[in-house]
Scaffold this active site. Sequence first.
Site, PDB file in Angstrom:
ATOM      1  N   GLY A   1     -11.275 -11.456 -60.598  1.00  0.00           N
ATOM      2  CA  GLY A   1     -10.528 -10.265 -60.958  1.00  0.00           C
ATOM      3  C   GLY A   1      -9.044 -10.580 -61.107  1.00  0.00           C
ATOM      4  O   GLY A   1      -8.579 -11.655 -60.740  1.00  0.00           O
TER       5      GLY A   1
ATOM      6  N   CYS B   1      -2.801 -16.078 -59.881  1.00  0.00           N
ATOM      7  CA  CYS B   1      -3.003 -14.654 -59.606  1.00  0.00           C
ATOM      8  C   CYS B   1      -2.869 -14.343 -58.121  1.00  0.00           C
ATOM      9  O   CYS B   1      -2.867 -13.177 -57.733  1.00  0.00           O
ATOM     10  CB  CYS B   1      -4.359 -14.196 -60.115  1.00  0.00           C
ATOM     11  SG  CYS B   1      -5.740 -15.247 -59.609  1.00  0.00           S
TER      12      CYS B   1
ATOM     13  N   LEU C   1     -11.848 -17.086 -57.285  1.00  0.00           N
ATOM     14  CA  LEU C   1     -11.839 -16.058 -56.255  1.00  0.00           C
ATOM     15  C   LEU C   1     -12.560 -14.803 -56.728  1.00  0.00           C
ATOM     16  O   LEU C   1     -12.048 -14.055 -57.560  1.00  0.00           O
ATOM     17  CB  LEU C   1     -10.398 -15.718 -55.875  1.00  0.00           C
ATOM     18  CG  LEU C   1      -9.535 -16.889 -55.387  1.00  0.00           C
ATOM     19  CD1 LEU C   1      -8.087 -16.446 -55.218  1.00  0.00           C
ATOM     20  CD2 LEU C   1     -10.075 -17.434 -54.075  1.00  0.00           C
TER      21      LEU C   1
ATOM     22  N   GLU D   1       1.127  -6.867 -61.750  1.00  0.00           N
ATOM     23  CA  GLU D   1       1.118  -8.330 -61.649  1.00  0.00           C
ATOM     24  C   GLU D   1       2.216  -8.931 -62.522  1.00  0.00           C
ATOM     25  O   GLU D   1       2.405  -8.535 -63.667  1.00  0.00           O
ATOM     26  CB  GLU D   1      -0.251  -8.872 -62.069  1.00  0.00           C
ATOM     27  CG  GLU D   1      -0.429 -10.350 -61.782  1.00  0.00           C
ATOM     28  CD  GLU D   1      -1.827 -10.843 -62.108  1.00  0.00           C
ATOM     29  OE1 GLU D   1      -2.314 -11.738 -61.392  1.00  0.00           O
ATOM     30  OE2 GLU D   1      -2.433 -10.340 -63.083  1.00  0.00           O
TER      31      GLU D   1
ATOM     32  N   GLY E   1      -8.418 -15.327 -67.981  1.00  0.00           N
ATOM     33  CA  GLY E   1      -7.974 -13.978 -68.273  1.00  0.00           C
ATOM     34  C   GLY E   1      -9.120 -12.973 -68.217  1.00  0.00           C
ATOM     35  O   GLY E   1     -10.291 -13.319 -68.382  1.00  0.00           O
TER      36      GLY E   1
ATOM     37  N   ASN F   1      -4.810 -24.367 -64.854  1.00  0.00           N
ATOM     38  CA  ASN F   1      -5.460 -25.357 -63.995  1.00  0.00           C
ATOM     39  C   ASN F   1      -6.390 -26.257 -64.805  1.00  0.00           C
ATOM     40  O   ASN F   1      -7.593 -26.335 -64.532  1.00  0.00           O
ATOM     41  CB  ASN F   1      -6.260 -24.678 -62.879  1.00  0.00           C
ATOM     42  CG  ASN F   1      -5.399 -24.267 -61.706  1.00  0.00           C
ATOM     43  OD1 ASN F   1      -4.459 -24.958 -61.345  1.00  0.00           O
ATOM     44  ND2 ASN F   1      -5.718 -23.130 -61.115  1.00  0.00           N
TER      45      ASN F   1
END
Length: 489
Positions: free
Chosen positions: A224, A257, A427, A347, A206, A128
């Site tokens: 997270g 994520c 977030l 993930e 990260g 981003n």
Amino acid sequence: MSTIPPELKKTEINAEQRDELDTAFAKARAALAIIETYDQARIDRLCQAVAWAVSNKKTFTRLVAEGIAESRLGDPDSRMGKRMKIRGILRDALRQKSVGIIEEIPEKGLVKYGKPAGVVACIVPTTNPDLTPAGNAIYAIKARDAVIFSPHPRAKKTSFETVRLMREALEKEGAPPDLLQCLTRVNIPMSQALMAQADLVIATGGQPMVRAAYSSGTPAYGVGAGNSTMVIDETANIAEAALNTRLSKTSDFGSGCSADGNLIIQEGIFEALLAQLVKEGGYVANDAEKAALRKAMWDDEGHRLADTVAVAPQKLAEAAGFSIPADRKFIIVHGDGIGKEFPYSGEKLTTLLAVYKYGTFDEALSMMRGIYNVGGKGHSCGIYSFSQDHIHQLAMAAPVSRMMVRQPQSKANAGAFNNGMPMTSSLGCGTWGGNVISENVSLKHYMNTTWVSVPIPEDKPSDQELFGDFYDPALEEGTFTAEVMASAC
């Protein structure tokens, strides 16, 4: 106690980097002294100016193209949609006060005043390079902060151009452009030095860098890791669930994520939903292809391989040694187990989705817990259901900070125009994810607040009201004296 990960142990910066950093902070402090004098109307106009400078279609199209060309990550069509997030952040910012009195609670005798946090260090992720600087700039200017951005080295030119455009907009409005600055000699030691010197850190990226942010000695908001998991029960609208899954999974080639990673599907609708996912563009990998994908995505020690992150499904299949039709939007694999030894339950960060089958809803909850024990605690989950009982059970059990009901996760949990989540690009994931907050990072997190309290009528419940059945008036009888205290000792 948080520690700096081994890969971030090096903290020295060279003379040129030190000079750039010192100059940036000197300029930021000077700009802060000016913006602190602005009234609410002028602050709001500056927010509008910087938002438009980046989010107009012509400019954002160029920034998206530059960002993808520079980083070699992402999908241009879905990334273009992120400019709507800038509009949402601006909407939320304009609807709140940040100068002078920002809230009054007469019944409690409280008045709150908004104050700047100071110089904010913003760590920008490679996925981003345009959205994150713009979103942070809007909230920071609204709070009367200055921001120094540390771009990801893989997308630093795009971030620098984004910040340049916003600086230009500030200058046209007669405001100090040094409210927004972007470092040019960026690397890990430079980012660490920036975070250590700032008043506040907003770290999006990260996990090693987020952990370093919390270890910098500066107050920090981090994020997270994600592993978004969606439960789909027998009451779900199958067409809606499949459509939203595709929208979430394919957004920017699954780089976010928040992108759906796992579907936990009730066995009675499993085949119908799988068929609908195929209609939406899914490709179901066979056993051999699934094994090949695993080797292409993870090394022998279970570490995610970077060259298959955020790529088109055709490129993902090619990396695994097979091909899929050009019209396929994402790859589906049947989950082969849940646990650290089963990487598909973790993930993915690409255009691949794992599906699991459950019988009873208690089994669904158990599978959900198992998946979050692998990774993603604190981030996000969701459900496609019209059963209020199932929605409530998942909300009670899920170790996450946000839960989307019948919504495309990656397009909803950071705020959307059809839900009430605060708009953001960061977030918080609570203590589950090693974060200090379990909410979307928004305007209030960029501000200090002075609480002014005046006397109110006494609000003191009786002991009977406070202690209920435990209250025994006999234990409250007698007179306290020094002699009594001495005898007790």
